[in-house]
Design a protein around this motif. Structure first.
Motif, PDB file in Angstrom:
ATOM      1  N   LEU A 163       3.660   5.482  -5.794  1.00 37.60           N
ATOM      2  CA  LEU A 163       3.506   5.443  -7.248  1.00 37.60           C
ATOM      3  C   LEU A 163       2.401   6.392  -7.699  1.00 37.60           C
ATOM      4  O   LEU A 163       2.555   7.125  -8.696  1.00 37.60           O
ATOM      5  CB  LEU A 163       3.196   4.016  -7.707  1.00 37.60           C
ATOM      6  CG  LEU A 163       3.045   3.789  -9.205  1.00 37.60           C
ATOM      7  CD1 LEU A 163       4.359   4.095  -9.916  1.00 37.60           C
ATOM      8  CD2 LEU A 163       2.585   2.385  -9.486  1.00 37.60           C
ATOM      9  N   ALA A 164       1.296   6.431  -6.965  1.00 34.66           N
ATOM     10  CA  ALA A 164       0.191   7.327  -7.303  1.00 34.66           C
ATOM     11  C   ALA A 164       0.636   8.790  -7.204  1.00 34.66           C
ATOM     12  O   ALA A 164       0.307   9.613  -8.064  1.00 34.66           O
ATOM     13  CB  ALA A 164      -1.001   7.066  -6.393  1.00 34.66           C
ATOM     14  N   VAL A 165       1.388   9.114  -6.174  1.00 30.73           N
ATOM     15  CA  VAL A 165       1.885  10.483  -6.011  1.00 30.73           C
ATOM     16  C   VAL A 165       2.808  10.842  -7.170  1.00 30.73           C
ATOM     17  O   VAL A 165       2.733  11.945  -7.731  1.00 30.73           O
ATOM     18  CB  VAL A 165       2.601  10.644  -4.647  1.00 30.73           C
ATOM     19  CG1 VAL A 165       3.375  11.949  -4.580  1.00 30.73           C
ATOM     20  CG2 VAL A 165       1.594  10.566  -3.507  1.00 30.73           C
ATOM     21  N   LEU A 166       3.677   9.923  -7.553  1.00 22.91           N
ATOM     22  CA  LEU A 166       4.584  10.179  -8.672  1.00 22.91           C
ATOM     23  C   LEU A 166       3.829  10.355  -9.987  1.00 22.91           C
ATOM     24  O   LEU A 166       4.186  11.213 -10.808  1.00 22.91           O
ATOM     25  CB  LEU A 166       5.616   9.058  -8.789  1.00 22.91           C
ATOM     26  CG  LEU A 166       6.664   9.007  -7.673  1.00 22.91           C
ATOM     27  CD1 LEU A 166       7.559   7.793  -7.838  1.00 22.91           C
ATOM     28  CD2 LEU A 166       7.486  10.279  -7.635  1.00 22.91           C
ATOM     29  N   ILE A 167       2.789   9.563 -10.206  1.00 23.92           N
ATOM     30  CA  ILE A 167       1.986   9.698 -11.425  1.00 23.92           C
ATOM     31  C   ILE A 167       1.286  11.051 -11.450  1.00 23.92           C
ATOM     32  O   ILE A 167       1.278  11.749 -12.471  1.00 23.92           O
ATOM     33  CB  ILE A 167       0.971   8.536 -11.537  1.00 23.92           C
ATOM     34  CG1 ILE A 167       1.714   7.238 -11.855  1.00 23.92           C
ATOM     35  CG2 ILE A 167      -0.083   8.824 -12.604  1.00 23.92           C
ATOM     36  CD1 ILE A 167       0.853   6.000 -11.824  1.00 23.92           C
TER      37      ILE A 167
ATOM     38  N   LEU B 212       0.825  -1.205   0.000  1.00 21.62           N
ATOM     39  CA  LEU B 212       0.000   0.000   0.000  1.00 21.62           C
ATOM     40  C   LEU B 212       0.860   1.257   0.000  1.00 21.62           C
ATOM     41  O   LEU B 212       0.542   2.244  -0.685  1.00 21.62           O
ATOM     42  CB  LEU B 212      -0.945   0.000   1.198  1.00 21.62           C
ATOM     43  CG  LEU B 212      -2.098  -1.006   1.137  1.00 21.62           C
ATOM     44  CD1 LEU B 212      -2.877  -0.998   2.448  1.00 21.62           C
ATOM     45  CD2 LEU B 212      -3.015  -0.702  -0.027  1.00 21.62           C
ATOM     46  N   ILE B 213       1.943   1.232   0.748  1.00 22.47           N
ATOM     47  CA  ILE B 213       2.850   2.387   0.760  1.00 22.47           C
ATOM     48  C   ILE B 213       3.456   2.590  -0.623  1.00 22.47           C
ATOM     49  O   ILE B 213       3.525   3.719  -1.134  1.00 22.47           O
ATOM     50  CB  ILE B 213       3.951   2.194   1.833  1.00 22.47           C
ATOM     51  CG1 ILE B 213       3.349   2.309   3.225  1.00 22.47           C
ATOM     52  CG2 ILE B 213       5.073   3.211   1.647  1.00 22.47           C
ATOM     53  CD1 ILE B 213       4.290   1.923   4.346  1.00 22.47           C
ATOM     54  N   MET B 214       3.876   1.508  -1.261  1.00 23.12           N
ATOM     55  CA  MET B 214       4.470   1.606  -2.602  1.00 23.12           C
ATOM     56  C   MET B 214       3.443   2.101  -3.628  1.00 23.12           C
ATOM     57  O   MET B 214       3.760   2.925  -4.493  1.00 23.12           O
ATOM     58  CB  MET B 214       5.034   0.256  -3.040  1.00 23.12           C
ATOM     59  CG  MET B 214       6.309  -0.090  -2.366  1.00 23.12           C
ATOM     60  SD  MET B 214       7.554   1.116  -2.836  1.00 23.12           S
ATOM     61  CE  MET B 214       8.588   1.104  -1.430  1.00 23.12           C
ATOM     62  N   LEU B 215       2.210   1.597  -3.530  1.00 21.82           N
ATOM     63  CA  LEU B 215       1.164   2.054  -4.455  1.00 21.82           C
ATOM     64  C   LEU B 215       0.862   3.533  -4.232  1.00 21.82           C
ATOM     65  O   LEU B 215       0.628   4.277  -5.194  1.00 21.82           O
ATOM     66  CB  LEU B 215      -0.102   1.216  -4.290  1.00 21.82           C
ATOM     67  CG  LEU B 215      -0.029  -0.201  -4.862  1.00 21.82           C
ATOM     68  CD1 LEU B 215      -1.280  -0.984  -4.481  1.00 21.82           C
ATOM     69  CD2 LEU B 215       0.136  -0.174  -6.371  1.00 21.82           C
TER      70      LEU B 215
END
Length: 83
Positions: free
Chosen positions: A68-72, A62-65
């Motif tokens: 990733l969402a923040v980076l997108i 969940l932390i990685m997702l």
């Protein structure tokens, strides 16, 4: 439970309330938890450890997702603004 002796007649008698004794025994068993074997304790510890590992894996994913969402989102904003 009644125990009576008669020395004149040389007799002894014993009267027991079997149902009452059985009920007391069942109540006592219900109050005391069943003892666990070493194997059962080890299995419970293994199960708890596995559950903890799974929770940690899910949290990590969940932390990685989220990252990733923040980076997108940052990438989309940067693309729209032309940076």
């Amino acid at each position: 439970m009644k125990l009576s002796f008669s020395l004149k007649n040389k007799e002894a008698s014993l009267e027991a309330d079997v149902e009452g004794l059985v009920e007391k025994g069942l109540e006592h068993k219900a109050k005391t938890p069943a003892k666990k074997t070493r194997y059962q304790i080890k299995q419970e510890e293994k199960r708890k450890n596995e559950e903890l590992k799974q929770k940690q894996q899910i949290l990590w994913m969940l932390i990685m997702l989220g990252l990733l969402a923040v980076l997108i989102v940052f990438g989309v904003i940067a693309t729209v603004l032309g940076i």
